[in-house]
Design an enzyme around this catalytic site. Structure first.
Site, short mmCIF file in Angstrom:
data_model
loop_
_atom_site.label_atom_id
_atom_site.label_comp_id
_atom_site.label_asym_id
_atom_site.label_seq_id
_atom_site.Cartn_x
_atom_site.Cartn_y
_atom_site.Cartn_z
N ILE A 67 -8.62 5.03 -4.30
CA ILE A 67 -7.90 3.89 -3.74
C ILE A 67 -6.60 4.46 -3.19
O ILE A 67 -5.89 5.19 -3.87
CB ILE A 67 -7.64 2.79 -4.79
CG1 ILE A 67 -6.87 1.61 -4.17
CG2 ILE A 67 -6.93 3.32 -6.03
CD1 ILE A 67 -6.72 0.42 -5.12
N SER A 68 -6.32 4.17 -1.93
CA SER A 68 -5.20 4.80 -1.26
C SER A 68 -3.87 4.47 -1.91
O SER A 68 -3.69 3.39 -2.51
CB SER A 68 -5.15 4.38 0.22
OG SER A 68 -6.25 4.89 0.93
N GLN A 69 -2.94 5.38 -1.79
CA GLN A 69 -1.56 5.16 -2.23
C GLN A 69 -1.02 3.93 -1.51
O GLN A 69 -1.21 3.77 -0.29
CB GLN A 69 -0.74 6.40 -1.87
CG GLN A 69 0.71 6.35 -2.25
CD GLN A 69 1.43 7.62 -1.81
OE1 GLN A 69 0.85 8.46 -1.12
NE2 GLN A 69 2.67 7.75 -2.20
#
Length: 230
Positions: A67-69
């Protein structure tokens, strides 16, 4: 398992701190900040990692994906310039977090994911939280022609070059006074790192595009199925 009202109360202050962190890091679009702050990010991560859900960091979601930053999500969303009712294509559904942020901004969201297990998981969370996202299992490098043209396309994986089908699916400008057409935001480069790139469609011709480069990031690779990705 999706979030509950009690979860929202529990994590409210963490969300507020995350928004302040993003603002301090240079995200100044208040609509983007509001959208990120409105999404229950803890619902998109493994329960064992929920105490880190509102830290500004990427987290594993399985299948060598993350899950992206939050900063990265906010950065790409700001570059995309999302307006209410925009038709947005997301290449790489992943956890579903980016799609939820786009929904919070009032966009009509279409999202493609090549990992069927991830897509089913994201679909379950998005549905549970009430987000209306149309999803598809497939090769994102080919876009989704059935719903083109798009006001914006956001790619959440690194690519060595811009896939031509995505350019062709950007909306053309509708008139001289309406400015550029659709926008594509994509990280371009090798596995060691990419440059965030924005392409704007400026006309109907094959070369009617403007390209800008921004900061460096590091994404998981975007895989073209024709190149033997698995």
């Amino acid at each position: 398992m999706t979030a509950t009202p009690s979860d929202d109360r529990k994590y409210r202050h963490q969300r507020e701190r995350l928004v302040e962190t993003l603002r301090e890091r240079g995200i100044h679009d208040e609509r983007v900040l509001s959208a990120v702050g409105a999404v229950a990010r803890h619902a998109f991560v493994d329960p064992a990692l929920r105490d880190r859900a509102y830290a500004d960091e990427a987290l594993p979601i399985g299948l060598n994906q993350t899950i992206s930053q939050p900063f990265t999500v906010a950065y790409q969303t700001a570059l995309l310039g999302v307006q209410p009712d925009d038709r947005i294509l997301e290449v790489g559904t992943g956890s579903g977090f980016q799609a939820a942020v786009l929904c919070e901004m009032g966009a009509r969201v279409y999202s493609i994911e090549r990992h069927d297990d991830l897509l089913r998981r994201a679909r379950s969370v998005l549905d549970g939280l009430g987000y209306d996202v149309r999803t598809r299992h497939g090769d994102g490098t080919r876009g989704w022609p059935a719903f083109a043209p798009y006001d914006g396309i956001v790619v959440t994986a690194g690519a060595p070059e811009i896939p031509a089908p995505l350019l062709h699916q950007l909306r053309e400008p509708s008139g001289e006074d309406d400015g550029p057409g659709g926008r594509l935001v994509i990280p371009i480069g090798g596995r060691e790192g990419q440059t965030m790139t924005r392409v704007r469609r400026t006309g109907s011709g094959p070369h009617d595009y403007e390209q800008e480069e921004f900061h460096s990031f590091r994404f998981v690779p975007l895989v073209d199925e024709d190149e033997g990705g698995g």
